[in-house]
Design an enzyme around this catalytic site. Structure first.
Site, mmCIF file in Angstrom:
data_model
loop_
_atom_site.group_PDB
_atom_site.id
_atom_site.type_symbol
_atom_site.label_atom_id
_atom_site.label_comp_id
_atom_site.label_asym_id
_atom_site.label_seq_id
_atom_site.Cartn_x
_atom_site.Cartn_y
_atom_site.Cartn_z
ATOM 1 N N ASP A 259 19.990 49.565 38.187
ATOM 2 C CA ASP A 259 19.978 51.276 38.443
ATOM 3 C C ASP A 259 18.849 51.930 38.067
ATOM 4 O OD1 ASP A 259 21.804 51.744 37.218
ATOM 5 O OD2 ASP A 259 23.040 52.942 38.591
ATOM 6 N N ASP B 238 19.361 53.469 32.066
ATOM 7 C CA ASP B 238 18.752 52.091 32.016
ATOM 8 C C ASP B 238 17.171 51.350 31.568
ATOM 9 O OD1 ASP B 238 20.824 50.393 34.899
ATOM 10 O OD2 ASP B 238 20.323 53.150 34.617
#
Length: 318
Positions: free
Chosen positions: A10, A15
């Site tokens: 996400d 990330d």
């Protein structure tokens, strides 16, 4: 032999760090990146993932569009930490467009990739688990085709970072987290919220890391500025981190998947997710008394080799 991986993300700042570590690891082959709602709305996640791949020169890696909302819960995001766009609110006017996305949807892509490489694919999930929950609904045999699953999410001491007792990724879609922990019987490793807090890196390392001279380092410094400011605030350090330092949450799950010796200490226990509690919905439950009678147990990370983590982060921005 290279490790074959699917990254389910996400894409917020951590990330992005995890993706860049995977891309810089010579023994890793990323077969696909699947995107999910979470840190920021799905459309931003898709654009952010492509931005990361562009700065790393790897737009050849297929990116798949996943779910824009949880199975039942109301949507959440973490714009106060990652920025409204998920990458620190520092847009790139030359960012690649979503026309580069694959036509196949994320859950179907996961199933197809695992089927093509049975028991070879490692799935690393660093966002809400919606795509994974739908994949096992579409193909109940999917988890058996995986080599392993690594998750950043959940908590072990009822310390929340989103609700009183809940960690963001699990709270963002509790039903999906419940399904995944119930039906994925492949070897499963979890980097929980409290573990990531205890494993924070010194700010001195962070300053050294971001001072390096490269296009990737400049990109990382730019997208992390907002979250670093938030993380260094007195209230955040006191109430959330509980110990201080740089906490690249998602990176822990990815690092463990990349290096089999990264985890120094772990415990094996059956887990589930609370769905109904007023204050505990989304909280991960550890069944030390074995009252749930679950055959499948997961590995909860306890301690890791932080020197290896530092080297991975440095290599990611060279």
């Amino acid at each position: 032999m290279k490790k074959k991986m699917i990254l389910d993300v996400d894409t917020g700042v951590d990330d992005a760090q995890a993706i860049m570590i995977a891309l810089s690891s010579p023994h890793v082959e990323i077969l696909g990146i699947t995107c999910c709602h979470g840190n920021t709305p799905l459309e931003n996640v898709l654009k952010n993932t492509l931005r990361v791949l562009k700065v790393c020169g790897r737009l050849d890696i297929p990116v798949y569009k996943g779910f824009s909302k949880p199975l039942l819960s109301n949507k959440r995001n973490a714009g106060d930490y990652h920025g409204k766009d998920g990458l620190g609110d520092v847009p790139d006017p030359d960012a690649p467009g979503v026309e580069l996305l694959q036509k196949k949807k994320a859950a179907q892509a996961m199933i197809k990739i695992a089927k093509a490489h049975p028991e070879e694919v490692i799935l690393v999930a660093t966002g809400p688990l919606t795509n994974l929950a739908v994949a096992v609904q579409l193909d109940p045999s999917f988890p058996n085709k995986l080599k392993a699953l690594y998750i950043m999410g959940g908590n072990t001491n009822s310390r929340g970072n989103t609700t009183v007792c809940g960690e963001f990724n699990f709270v963002a879609d509790p039903e999906s987290a419940y399904i995944v922990l119930d039906r994925y019987t492949c070897p499963t490793y979890i980097a929980s919220w409290e573990f990531s807090c205890r494993s924070s890196l010194p700010w001195s390392f962070c300053d050294e890391w971001l001072s390096r001279k490269s296009e990737k380092a400049a990109f990382m410094k730019k997208i992390t500025a907002l979250s670093m400011t938030k993380a260094k605030s007195a209230d955040y350090q006191k109430e959330v981190i509980a110990g201080g330092g740089f906490n690249p949450c998602d990176v822990f799950a990815l690092a463990a998947a990349v290096d089999d010796d990264f985890i120094v200490e772990k415990e094996e226990v059956a887990v589930t997710v609370e769905l109904n509690g007023t204050n505990t919905r989304g909280m991960m439950v550890l069944d030390y008394m074995e009252l749930l009678k679950k055959e499948h147990k997961v590995f909860i990370m306890k301690t890791v080799d932080l020197e290896k983590l530092k080297k991975m982060l440095i290599n990611a921005i060279k």
